[in-house]
Design a protein around this motif. Structure first.
Motif, mmCIF file in Angstrom:
data_model
loop_
_atom_site.group_PDB
_atom_site.id
_atom_site.type_symbol
_atom_site.label_atom_id
_atom_site.label_comp_id
_atom_site.label_asym_id
_atom_site.label_seq_id
_atom_site.Cartn_x
_atom_site.Cartn_y
_atom_site.Cartn_z
ATOM 1 N N ARG A 151 -2.636 -13.795 -5.001
ATOM 2 C CA ARG A 151 -2.872 -12.663 -6.197
ATOM 3 C C ARG A 151 -3.931 -11.682 -5.671
ATOM 4 N N ASP A 152 -5.111 -12.476 -4.980
ATOM 5 C CA ASP A 152 -6.281 -11.808 -4.433
ATOM 6 C C ASP A 152 -5.980 -10.719 -3.457
ATOM 7 N N ASP A 153 -5.111 -11.064 -2.747
ATOM 8 C CA ASP A 153 -4.702 -10.389 -1.368
ATOM 9 C C ASP A 153 -4.079 -9.054 -2.214
ATOM 10 N N VAL A 186 -6.616 6.914 -8.813
ATOM 11 C CA VAL A 186 -6.783 6.141 -9.987
ATOM 12 C C VAL A 186 -5.097 5.904 -10.589
ATOM 13 N N PRO A 187 -4.555 7.109 -10.824
ATOM 14 C CA PRO A 187 -3.358 6.890 -11.332
ATOM 15 C C PRO A 187 -2.177 6.072 -10.861
ATOM 16 N N ALA A 188 -2.199 6.211 -9.475
ATOM 17 C CA ALA A 188 -1.331 5.272 -8.601
ATOM 18 C C ALA A 188 -1.748 3.779 -8.779
ATOM 19 N N ALA A 189 -3.103 3.595 -8.819
ATOM 20 C CA ALA A 189 -3.456 2.187 -8.810
ATOM 21 C C ALA A 189 -3.315 1.463 -10.087
ATOM 22 N N VAL A 190 -3.444 2.398 -11.313
ATOM 23 C CA VAL A 190 -3.218 1.968 -12.737
ATOM 24 C C VAL A 190 -1.678 1.596 -12.681
ATOM 25 N N GLY A 221 0.858 -1.348 0.065
ATOM 26 C CA GLY A 221 -0.067 -0.188 0.012
ATOM 27 C C GLY A 221 0.840 1.287 -0.057
ATOM 28 N N MET A 222 1.690 1.279 0.993
ATOM 29 C CA MET A 222 2.585 2.401 0.848
ATOM 30 C C MET A 222 3.426 2.729 -0.362
ATOM 31 N N ILE A 223 4.062 1.738 -0.685
ATOM 32 C CA ILE A 223 5.019 1.896 -1.873
ATOM 33 C C ILE A 223 4.334 2.349 -3.225
ATOM 34 N N SER A 224 2.897 1.507 -3.171
ATOM 35 C CA SER A 224 2.161 2.081 -4.536
ATOM 36 C C SER A 224 1.674 3.487 -4.055
ATOM 37 N N ALA A 225 1.488 4.036 -2.978
ATOM 38 C CA ALA A 225 0.905 5.462 -2.658
ATOM 39 C C ALA A 225 2.127 6.369 -3.176
ATOM 40 N N LEU A 226 3.474 5.852 -2.925
ATOM 41 C CA LEU A 226 4.396 6.676 -3.263
ATOM 42 C C LEU A 226 5.033 6.340 -4.537
ATOM 43 N N ASN A 227 4.227 5.723 -5.449
ATOM 44 C CA ASN A 227 4.643 5.503 -6.785
ATOM 45 C C ASN A 227 6.108 5.150 -7.152
ATOM 46 N N ARG A 228 6.370 4.261 -6.402
ATOM 47 C CA ARG A 228 7.705 3.639 -6.573
ATOM 48 C C ARG A 228 7.699 2.262 -7.389
ATOM 49 N N PRO A 229 7.717 2.264 -8.687
ATOM 50 C CA PRO A 229 7.356 1.115 -9.176
ATOM 51 C C PRO A 229 8.647 -0.121 -9.246
ATOM 52 N N HIS A 230 9.932 0.461 -9.079
ATOM 53 C CA HIS A 230 10.788 -0.669 -8.983
ATOM 54 C C HIS A 230 10.775 -1.290 -7.545
ATOM 55 N N GLU A 231 10.550 -0.506 -6.579
ATOM 56 C CA GLU A 231 10.349 -1.278 -5.335
ATOM 57 C C GLU A 231 9.096 -1.875 -5.101
ATOM 58 N N LEU A 232 7.846 -1.611 -6.032
ATOM 59 C CA LEU A 232 6.823 -2.356 -5.723
ATOM 60 C C LEU A 232 6.854 -3.795 -6.319
ATOM 61 N N LYS A 233 7.696 -3.708 -7.508
ATOM 62 C CA LYS A 233 7.817 -5.169 -8.212
ATOM 63 C C LYS A 233 8.620 -5.978 -7.253
ATOM 64 N N LEU A 234 9.419 -5.491 -6.516
ATOM 65 C CA LEU A 234 10.466 -6.195 -5.547
ATOM 66 C C LEU A 234 9.535 -6.620 -4.439
ATOM 67 N N VAL A 267 -5.224 -5.050 -2.054
ATOM 68 C CA VAL A 267 -4.453 -3.882 -1.469
ATOM 69 C C VAL A 267 -4.338 -2.792 -2.471
ATOM 70 N N LEU A 268 -4.363 -3.202 -3.830
ATOM 71 C CA LEU A 268 -4.257 -2.226 -4.793
ATOM 72 C C LEU A 268 -5.687 -1.503 -4.987
ATOM 73 N N LEU A 269 -6.676 -2.345 -4.925
ATOM 74 C CA LEU A 269 -8.095 -1.443 -5.062
ATOM 75 C C LEU A 269 -8.003 -0.549 -3.881
#
Length: 122
Positions: A86-88, A102-106, A61-74, A92-94
């Motif tokens: 996958r559902d969990d 929406v842009p952060a979630a996309v 949730g935090m990494i998505s909110a901060l828009n850190r795609p490299h860290e999110l992937k990790l 979180v992303l919803l």
């Protein structure tokens, strides 16, 4: 704490990734690698207050909110290692979409799908 952090970091993120990060450290970022391992992964991830699964939920949730795609992937990979499904991750992303936009979630869904792969179930 460094040894505990190294153990946690390897178990969550994968030994290859961690060993590569530490092995490629140079005079510029070696202290950073040591601090991340000791403080983040040793001091915080070793605390008993939250499970690894709970920490992964929060991190996604935090990494998505901060828009850190490299860290999110990790951390999507780490979340799978910590027992999230996958559902969990989708839930979180919803939640991110509602509270962070929406842009952060996309971007977060795009990155997560790269890690999780595409499923054909609809």
């Amino acid at each position: 704490m460094y040894d505990a952090g190294l153990k946690n970091r390897r178990e969550v993120l994968g030994a290859d990734y961690v060993d590569n990060s530490i092995g490629n450290a140079d005079s510029f970022n070696s202290e950073f690698q040591e601090l991340v391992t000791r403080y983040c992964w040793g001091e915080v991830w070793s605390r008993e207050g939250l499970t690894r699964r709970e920490r992964s939920l929060i991190n996604l949730g935090m990494i998505s909110a901060l828009n850190r795609p490299h860290e999110l992937k990790l951390h999507v990979k780490g979340a799978l290692n910590n027992g999230l499904t996958r559902d969990d991750i989708k839930e979180v992303l919803l939640q991110v979409m509602i509270y962070c936009g929406v842009p952060a979630a996309v971007d977060s869904f795009r990155v997560a799908r790269e890690v999780l792969g595409h499923d054909n179930d609809r």
